[in-house]
Scaffold this motif. Sequence first.
Motif, PDB file in Angstrom:
ATOM      1  N   ARG A  71       0.839  -1.198   0.000  1.00 37.52           N
ATOM      2  CA  ARG A  71       0.000   0.000   0.000  1.00 37.52           C
ATOM      3  C   ARG A  71       0.872   1.245   0.000  1.00 37.52           C
ATOM      4  NH1 ARG A  71      -4.375  -0.047   4.397  1.00 37.52           N
ATOM      5  NH2 ARG A  71      -4.856   1.836   3.231  1.00 37.52           N
ATOM      6  N   GLY A  72       0.812   2.019  -1.086  1.00 30.70           N
ATOM      7  CA  GLY A  72       1.553   3.273  -1.160  1.00 30.70           C
ATOM      8  C   GLY A  72       2.983   3.125  -1.641  1.00 30.70           C
ATOM      9  N   TYR A  73       3.375   1.944  -2.053  1.00 32.75           N
ATOM     10  CA  TYR A  73       4.718   1.717  -2.575  1.00 32.75           C
ATOM     11  C   TYR A  73       4.707   0.424  -3.380  1.00 32.75           C
ATOM     12  CZ  TYR A  73       5.188  -1.839   1.058  1.00 32.75           C
ATOM     13  OH  TYR A  73       4.993  -2.938   1.841  1.00 32.75           O
ATOM     14  N   SER A  74       5.796   0.145  -4.091  1.00 29.82           N
ATOM     15  CA  SER A  74       5.971  -1.116  -4.807  1.00 29.82           C
ATOM     16  C   SER A  74       7.126  -1.870  -4.166  1.00 29.82           C
ATOM     17  CB  SER A  74       6.304  -0.862  -6.285  1.00 29.82           C
ATOM     18  OG  SER A  74       5.218  -0.238  -6.929  1.00 29.82           O
ATOM     19  N   THR A 111      12.619  13.120  10.369  1.00 33.39           N
ATOM     20  CA  THR A 111      13.118  13.393  11.713  1.00 33.39           C
ATOM     21  C   THR A 111      12.161  12.931  12.800  1.00 33.39           C
ATOM     22  OG1 THR A 111      12.221  15.645  11.632  1.00 33.39           O
ATOM     23  CG2 THR A 111      14.540  15.345  10.972  1.00 33.39           C
ATOM     24  N   SER A 112      10.931  12.550  12.418  1.00 39.08           N
ATOM     25  CA  SER A 112       9.971  12.069  13.413  1.00 39.08           C
ATOM     26  C   SER A 112       9.090  10.968  12.826  1.00 39.08           C
ATOM     27  CB  SER A 112       9.081  13.220  13.908  1.00 39.08           C
ATOM     28  OG  SER A 112       8.068  12.714  14.757  1.00 39.08           O
ATOM     29  N   LYS A 113       9.352   9.752  13.250  1.00 41.65           N
ATOM     30  CA  LYS A 113       8.519   8.619  12.853  1.00 41.65           C
ATOM     31  C   LYS A 113       7.077   8.843  13.329  1.00 41.65           C
ATOM     32  CE  LYS A 113       7.930   3.729  13.952  1.00 41.65           C
ATOM     33  NZ  LYS A 113       8.517   2.575  14.673  1.00 41.65           N
ATOM     34  N   GLN A 114       6.925   9.388  14.523  1.00 43.19           N
ATOM     35  CA  GLN A 114       5.589   9.629  15.075  1.00 43.19           C
ATOM     36  C   GLN A 114       4.798  10.607  14.218  1.00 43.19           C
ATOM     37  OE1 GLN A 114       8.448   9.604  16.971  1.00 43.19           O
ATOM     38  NE2 GLN A 114       8.022   7.569  17.798  1.00 43.19           N
ATOM     39  N   GLU A 115       5.430  11.687  13.800  1.00 39.73           N
ATOM     40  CA  GLU A 115       4.738  12.666  12.955  1.00 39.73           C
ATOM     41  C   GLU A 115       4.398  12.055  11.599  1.00 39.73           C
ATOM     42  OE1 GLU A 115       4.900  17.394  11.903  1.00 39.73           O
ATOM     43  OE2 GLU A 115       6.780  16.418  12.434  1.00 39.73           O
ATOM     44  N   TYR A 116       5.313  11.292  11.031  1.00 41.41           N
ATOM     45  CA  TYR A 116       5.069  10.607   9.760  1.00 41.41           C
ATOM     46  C   TYR A 116       3.841   9.712   9.884  1.00 41.41           C
ATOM     47  CZ  TYR A 116       5.899   7.385   5.842  1.00 41.41           C
ATOM     48  OH  TYR A 116       5.761   6.617   4.721  1.00 41.41           O
ATOM     49  N   LEU A 117       3.812   8.856  10.888  1.00 39.50           N
ATOM     50  CA  LEU A 117       2.699   7.911  11.047  1.00 39.50           C
ATOM     51  C   LEU A 117       1.384   8.606  11.405  1.00 39.50           C
ATOM     52  CD1 LEU A 117       4.555   5.021  12.897  1.00 39.50           C
ATOM     53  CD2 LEU A 117       3.833   5.093  10.497  1.00 39.50           C
ATOM     54  N   ALA A 118       1.452   9.659  12.189  1.00 38.06           N
ATOM     55  CA  ALA A 118       0.243  10.388  12.591  1.00 38.06           C
ATOM     56  C   ALA A 118      -0.387  11.158  11.440  1.00 38.06           C
ATOM     57  CB  ALA A 118       0.566  11.348  13.741  1.00 38.06           C
ATOM     58  N   ARG A 119       0.386  11.463  10.403  1.00 38.00           N
ATOM     59  CA  ARG A 119      -0.106  12.304   9.312  1.00 38.00           C
ATOM     60  C   ARG A 119      -0.220  11.547   7.991  1.00 38.00           C
ATOM     61  NH1 ARG A 119       1.395  17.930   9.670  1.00 38.00           N
ATOM     62  NH2 ARG A 119      -0.343  18.160   8.236  1.00 38.00           N
ATOM     63  N   LEU A 120      -0.324  10.232   8.033  1.00 46.81           N
ATOM     64  CA  LEU A 120      -0.338   9.423   6.817  1.00 46.81           C
ATOM     65  C   LEU A 120      -1.407   9.842   5.816  1.00 46.81           C
ATOM     66  CD1 LEU A 120       0.485   5.796   8.005  1.00 46.81           C
ATOM     67  CD2 LEU A 120       1.892   7.303   6.585  1.00 46.81           C
ATOM     68  N   ARG A 121      -2.608  10.143   6.279  1.00 53.01           N
ATOM     69  CA  ARG A 121      -3.678  10.542   5.361  1.00 53.01           C
ATOM     70  C   ARG A 121      -3.323  11.844   4.641  1.00 53.01           C
ATOM     71  NH1 ARG A 121      -9.028   9.055   4.850  1.00 53.01           N
ATOM     72  NH2 ARG A 121      -8.803   7.788   6.713  1.00 53.01           N
ATOM     73  N   ASP A 122      -2.873  12.841   5.395  1.00 59.14           N
ATOM     74  CA  ASP A 122      -2.471  14.121   4.796  1.00 59.14           C
ATOM     75  C   ASP A 122      -1.250  13.946   3.903  1.00 59.14           C
ATOM     76  OD1 ASP A 122      -4.494  15.408   6.222  1.00 59.14           O
ATOM     77  OD2 ASP A 122      -3.154  15.900   7.889  1.00 59.14           O
ATOM     78  N   GLY A 125      -0.440  11.236   2.267  1.00 57.56           N
ATOM     79  CA  GLY A 125      -0.894  10.582   1.032  1.00 57.56           C
ATOM     80  C   GLY A 125      -1.501  11.582   0.060  1.00 57.56           C
ATOM     81  N   ALA A 126      -2.289  12.512   0.569  1.00 60.19           N
ATOM     82  CA  ALA A 126      -2.901  13.525  -0.293  1.00 60.19           C
ATOM     83  C   ALA A 126      -1.830  14.438  -0.897  1.00 60.19           C
ATOM     84  CB  ALA A 126      -3.919  14.346   0.501  1.00 60.19           C
ATOM     85  N   ALA A 127      -0.857  14.829  -0.100  1.00 60.14           N
ATOM     86  CA  ALA A 127       0.230  15.675  -0.607  1.00 60.14           C
ATOM     87  C   ALA A 127       1.037  14.913  -1.659  1.00 60.14           C
ATOM     88  CB  ALA A 127       1.138  16.118   0.547  1.00 60.14           C
ATOM     89  N   TYR A 128       1.322  13.660  -1.390  1.00 60.62           N
ATOM     90  CA  TYR A 128       2.077  12.826  -2.329  1.00 60.62           C
ATOM     91  C   TYR A 128       1.344  12.748  -3.669  1.00 60.62           C
ATOM     92  CZ  TYR A 128       4.349   8.751  -4.369  1.00 60.62           C
ATOM     93  OH  TYR A 128       5.008   7.909  -5.224  1.00 60.62           O
ATOM     94  N   LYS A 129       0.059  12.402  -3.627  1.00 60.06           N
ATOM     95  CA  LYS A 129      -0.724  12.267  -4.867  1.00 60.06           C
ATOM     96  C   LYS A 129      -0.833  13.577  -5.624  1.00 60.06           C
ATOM     97  CE  LYS A 129      -3.436   8.391  -3.215  1.00 60.06           C
ATOM     98  NZ  LYS A 129      -4.707   8.007  -2.612  1.00 60.06           N
ATOM     99  N   SER A 130      -0.850  14.714  -4.909  1.00 56.41           N
ATOM    100  CA  SER A 130      -0.957  16.012  -5.583  1.00 56.41           C
ATOM    101  C   SER A 130       0.272  16.306  -6.449  1.00 56.41           C
ATOM    102  CB  SER A 130      -1.180  17.136  -4.568  1.00 56.41           C
ATOM    103  OG  SER A 130       0.013  17.444  -3.873  1.00 56.41           O
ATOM    104  N   VAL A 131       1.400  15.713  -6.115  1.00 51.14           N
ATOM    105  CA  VAL A 131       2.627  15.927  -6.878  1.00 51.14           C
ATOM    106  C   VAL A 131       2.950  14.735  -7.776  1.00 51.14           C
ATOM    107  CG1 VAL A 131       5.117  16.372  -6.708  1.00 51.14           C
ATOM    108  CG2 VAL A 131       3.555  17.404  -5.044  1.00 51.14           C
TER     109      VAL A 131
END
Length: 135
Positions: A18-21, A83-94, A96-102
């Motif tokens: 999910r989200g990668y290959s 720099t923060s695994k916690q921030e990465y995991l807490a913001r996965l939905r946002d 994903g949206a930023a990733y798809k926009s680019v």
Amino acid sequence: MTQPQHEVLHPANWKAARGYSNGIAATGRTIYMGGQIGWNADQIFETDDFVEQTRQTLANIVAILAEAGGRPEHIVRLTWFVTSKQEYLARLRDLGAAYKSVMGKHYPTMSAVQVVSLMEDAAKVEIEATAVIPE
């Protein structure tokens, strides 16, 4: 209809990634991009928000790739340093949206690693990229 640019490698009996290959086979001109961070073309951070820095980082990668005539779908590998695994995991939905926009719905192979800090103190994410532009 255009042919796929790369062959995604995924064993039939594995759970879907999910989200990668898991793997990609590609032939063509290889482009290696050094670690990019979330500042603009003038090397100024416009935000300290993790997701927005990530969006800018990906946009920087796409801009460099365009210099070689490439597009996001030519990217075969991304290595993320956060720099923060916690921030990465807490913001996965946002994220994903930023990733798809680019990047659109293109999911290359990816690795993500938490690091203590990055060379630029204000940076929250750095991403290296490899692309293969078909001949």
